[in-house]
Design a protein around this motif. Structure first.
Motif, PDB file in Angstrom:
ATOM      1  N   SER A  91       0.844  -1.190   0.000  1.00 61.29           N
ATOM      2  CA  SER A  91       0.000   0.000   0.000  1.00 61.29           C
ATOM      3  C   SER A  91       0.878   1.237   0.000  1.00 61.29           C
ATOM      4  CB  SER A  91      -0.912   0.003   1.240  1.00 61.29           C
ATOM      5  OG  SER A  91      -1.515   1.265   1.430  1.00 61.29           O
ATOM      6  N   LEU A 411      -5.797  -4.581  -6.890  1.00 63.39           N
ATOM      7  CA  LEU A 411      -5.521  -3.195  -6.518  1.00 63.39           C
ATOM      8  C   LEU A 411      -4.151  -3.075  -5.859  1.00 63.39           C
ATOM      9  CD1 LEU A 411      -6.526  -0.237  -6.141  1.00 63.39           C
ATOM     10  CD2 LEU A 411      -7.421  -0.954  -3.913  1.00 63.39           C
ATOM     11  N   GLY A 415      -2.075  -1.052  -8.265  1.00 64.23           N
ATOM     12  CA  GLY A 415      -2.362   0.319  -7.864  1.00 64.23           C
ATOM     13  C   GLY A 415      -1.697   0.675  -6.551  1.00 64.23           C
ATOM     14  N   LYS A 416      -2.390   1.512  -5.799  1.00 68.83           N
ATOM     15  CA  LYS A 416      -1.837   1.989  -4.528  1.00 68.83           C
ATOM     16  C   LYS A 416      -2.219   1.111  -3.354  1.00 68.83           C
ATOM     17  CE  LYS A 416      -3.636   6.114  -4.849  1.00 68.83           C
ATOM     18  NZ  LYS A 416      -3.971   7.519  -4.525  1.00 68.83           N
ATOM     19  N   VAL A 494      -9.698  -2.037 -11.318  1.00 67.16           N
ATOM     20  CA  VAL A 494      -8.796  -1.436 -10.334  1.00 67.16           C
ATOM     21  C   VAL A 494      -8.987   0.070 -10.243  1.00 67.16           C
ATOM     22  CG1 VAL A 494      -6.354  -0.955  -9.860  1.00 67.16           C
ATOM     23  CG2 VAL A 494      -7.072  -3.266 -10.482  1.00 67.16           C
ATOM     24  N   ALA A 495      -9.163   0.726 -11.375  1.00 70.70           N
ATOM     25  CA  ALA A 495      -9.282   2.191 -11.371  1.00 70.70           C
ATOM     26  C   ALA A 495     -10.489   2.648 -10.567  1.00 70.70           C
ATOM     27  CB  ALA A 495      -9.368   2.702 -12.810  1.00 70.70           C
ATOM     28  N   ASP A 498      -9.859   2.007  -6.846  1.00 66.80           N
ATOM     29  CA  ASP A 498      -8.854   2.951  -6.365  1.00 66.80           C
ATOM     30  C   ASP A 498      -9.490   4.311  -6.077  1.00 66.80           C
ATOM     31  OD1 ASP A 498      -5.625   3.506  -6.439  1.00 66.80           O
ATOM     32  OD2 ASP A 498      -6.775   5.256  -7.103  1.00 66.80           O
ATOM     33  N   TRP A 502      -9.735   5.681  -2.062  1.00 65.82           N
ATOM     34  CA  TRP A 502      -8.833   6.783  -1.756  1.00 65.82           C
ATOM     35  C   TRP A 502      -9.532   8.136  -1.800  1.00 65.82           C
ATOM     36  CZ3 TRP A 502      -4.030   6.269   0.202  1.00 65.82           C
ATOM     37  CH2 TRP A 502      -3.427   5.013   0.100  1.00 65.82           C
TER      38      TRP A 502
END
Length: 695
Positions: A91, A411, A415-416, A494-495, A498, A502
């Motif tokens: 993360s 994710l 991703g983050k 995922v987008a 995310d 967030w």
């Protein structure tokens, strides 16, 4: 009881602090953090197994390896796996994720939920293939060596029957299927004059037909047939051809169904196990056929629900009230049984979504996999551990064990990852998360409550969850506690996930409640409401709710109400009651589930519902909605009715020919005993046979 924790930073890709984790988990000594537990440090795992204690391995990727090694070493303790890598360690905020990791690991120390009853299936391998003749016969020939195949052709065009009779074969239309694995009842209509089970396929009818209306499907094309009936003569004593067949309905029972129809014959978002409807796509048909052998044998699954008929608000006196569980069920496992004033559930069809329990206003339907008390204990434990480890503003993110879990993993990989304060919790099905868990989580110290729907949940469940969240938002907003704490995240990439995790803003947490969430839905919510009210900033205890909410009041039009008290008899929850010593209609608002039975039962159309949440003490006390004077018998003076009922009856019957005599009308104002005595004393009243009728 605490279990030995084996933690690995996965080749130093996670900044894990063994000392901080040990402190948060109250282990007494620093936790060893391996770098390659599944490779170079495998000896650490072997040593832990030989100690004989229960183990928690903080890795799910290599679970098969560790399970195999645990078995080879004949470990005496149990083994459990927790994912801290994709849920916390990978993360953008991994350095702040120690409280979350500790909370996730602490869950492993909780006792397993109590076992639930099991539902059994038995399938001997009898398979019905139904669909267009050509495709159905093709798959029948391929599967006949493995399964006990039967075929119903719904379209015999271009379907040449096989040379060897290896399986039962019918033709039909209006096919209906109901049931489940091991018990599918199939009904259809024998539409063609040729009965394929009687037919010997001797070809005599084909040669005899002057219009060539019969081909090697041995079915008559009725559009070509000119009714010469030469085929009937050719068939002779075999009698397979009958143009005037009276008994056309057929039925059989099968263990499994392969439905090749263009549109599925069972149309439900979640069809029953053992039913496959791949449509006309050859690839999908092949994939379905490949799975059939897996559904032969004896199987068990949990009985996911518990039902308390006594408090069910579905029906009274064949009048329908609440139907929320029926409306939300995607498997058609729940049906109305108005004769018994209840619903009935077929446990073999139930797939364990828990949506029925979430929407049930009374708590008659509860979820048992796990029970609310078990899930509530997990929430309380994870929030307490997170808080004591120094975590702030915890957001609980619930997801399923299939596409929801996979999306969270993706994710973290791409991703983050998840924010440090977002704690993922896996449940069997997200539809099981009802109002008591949503508000209960906030009362236990959560800042936000989010549900991830990655796409596998049917639309009806997502709509039901959004309604439950709407009620939760209204209650929290009405109490001045920020109604934006609840969110249904619909993301399948995922987008989207995310952006959702967030982009959310944190709300302040409330002082955590000390009570546990229980299996009695209304009682649990009472505890939750009291806690929220104590910390309310709005200074009011009457919260308006959206229509359809499970809390509210009953409004009575006193000008219409005759105090017949039919509503009291219809109320399944004891919210509407009468008084023993006077004609009064009383109401206990806390008991009302807004099922609408009183509204539908009222003969004067004098009742309406108004959704709201009343948290004042008055909600638990009887209030008078309407009252009337006592009417006494005009002969003996004994009270026997209320004034409005007598006035209403006199007004309606005064013009009736049976009550032309004032004495007969006066008799309506007498009690039951005096009415009989007066009738025998007078003795000269007419009867129904004296009333003239128009021819």
């Amino acid at each position: 009881m605490a279990k030995d924790k084996l933690i690995c930073n996965c080749n130093r890709t996670m900044p894990l602090d063994g000392k901080a984790l040990a402190l948060a988990l109250k282990l007494g000594s620093p936790t060893q953090v391996s770098t390659e537990l599944c490779r170079k440090h495998l000896s650490t795992f072997e040593a832990a197994v030989k100690n004989g204690n229960d183990l928690v391995v903080a890795c799910t990727q290599e679970a098969p390896l560790f399970e195999e090694l645990h078995s080879e070493l004949k470990g005496n303790g149990g083994i459990q796996f927790i994912n801290i890598r994709e849920t916390a360690g990978w993360s953008a905020e991994s350095k702040n994720a120690t409280p979350k990791i500790a909370a996730l690991l602490a869950l492993a120390d909780l006792p397993e939920p109590e076992p639930v009853p099991l539902v059994s299936y038995k399938s001997d391998g009898s398979l019905l293939i139904v669909g267009p003749g050509a495709a159905a016969l093709q798959w029948a020939e391929k599967l006949a060596d493995q399964l006990a195949v039967s075929v119903i052709m719904i379209d015999a065009a271009q379907a040449e029957l096989p040379f060897v009779r290896r399986y039962p074969l019918w033709s039909g239309r209006a096919v209906s299927i109901r049931g489940y694995l091991g018990a599918f009842k199939v009904e259809w209509e024998q539409a063609n004059p040729v009965d394929l089970e009687t037919c010997t396929r001797c070809n005599a009818c084909i040669r005899a037909c002057p219009e060539q209306a019969i081909d090697f499907s041995y079915q008559i094309d009725l559009a070509k047939c000119k009714a010469h009936r030469q085929c009937v003569k050719a068939c002779g004593e075999i009698g397979a051809i009958d143009f005037e067949r009276e008994e056309t309905q057929r039925s059989e029972v099968f263990d499994m169904v392969l439905d090749l129809s263009r549109e599925p014959l069972i149309r439900s978002p979640q069809p029953p196990q053992g039913y496959f409807a791949p449509g006309r796509d050859p690839l999908e048909q092949a994939l379905a056929a490949q799975q059939l052998a897996q559904f032969v044998g004896e199987f068990e699954k949990p009985k996911y629900f518990e039902y308390r008929e006594k408090i069910c608000a579905h029906g009274r006196s064949e009048i329908t009230g609440c139907t929320k569980c029926i409306d939300v069920c995607s498997t058609r496992a729940i049906a109305s049984d108005l004769d018994a004033n209840r619903i009935k559930v077929e446990p073999h069809l139930c797939m364990g979504c828990g949506g029925c329990a979430s929407v049930c206003p009374s708590g008659a339907m509860t979820y048992a996999y796990p029970r609310v008390s078990d899930l509530g204990l997990r929430l309380k434990n994870v929030l307490q551990t997170y808080r004591e480890a120094g975590g702030e503003n915890p957001c609980l993110l619930f997801h399923n064990a299939t596409d929801g879990r996979d999306l969270i993993v993706r994710l973290a990989r791409r991703g983050k990852g998840l924010p440090a304060n977002v704690i993922p919790l896996e449940v069997f099905h997200v539809a099981s998360l009802g109002l008591e868990l949503m508000l209960g989580a906030i009362a236990l110290g959560a800042s936000r409550f989010a549900i991830l729907s990655a796409g596998s949940e049917p639309t009806g469940y997502r709509e039901a969850l959004e309604r439950q969240m709407g009620y939760a938002r209204a209650i929290m907003s009405g109490l001045g506690l920020d109604g934006g704490r609840f969110s249904l995240i619909e993301a399948n990439d995922v987008a989207a996930l995310d952006a959702a995790v967030w982009g959310g803003q944190s709300s302040r947490t409330l002082p955590p409640a000390t009570f546990n969430l229980g299996n009695d839905k209304r009682a649990t919510l009472d505890f939750v409401f009291d806690h929220l009210l104590r910390h309310s900033t709005a200074g009011k205890d009457n919260v308006p709710l959206p229509a359809g909410a499970p809390y509210g009041t009953v409004v009575v039009d006193k000008n219409k109400c005759t105090m017949c008290l039919a509503c009291v008899g219809a109320c399944p929850e004891g919210a509407l009651i009468d008084a023993k010593d006077k004609p009064q209609l009383r109401f206990i608002e806390r008991n009302c589930v807004q099922c609408g039975l009183c509204e539908k039962t009222c003969p004067e159309d004098a009742i309406s519902l108004a959704a709201r949440l009343l948290l004042a003490p008055a909600a638990t006390r009887p209030t008078v909605l309407n009252e009337d004077k006592v009417f006494a018998c005009v002969r003996c003076g004994k009270p026997f009715a209320n004034q409005r009922i007598i006035d209403n009856m006199l007004g309606k019957l005064a013009a009736h020919s049976m009550f032309k005599d004032p004495q007969a009308l006066r008799r309506l104002q007498m009690c039951q005993d005096c009415r009989v005595v007066d009738l025998f004393e007078k003795g000269n009243d007419g009867t129904i046979f004296d009333v003239t009728t128009k021819e």
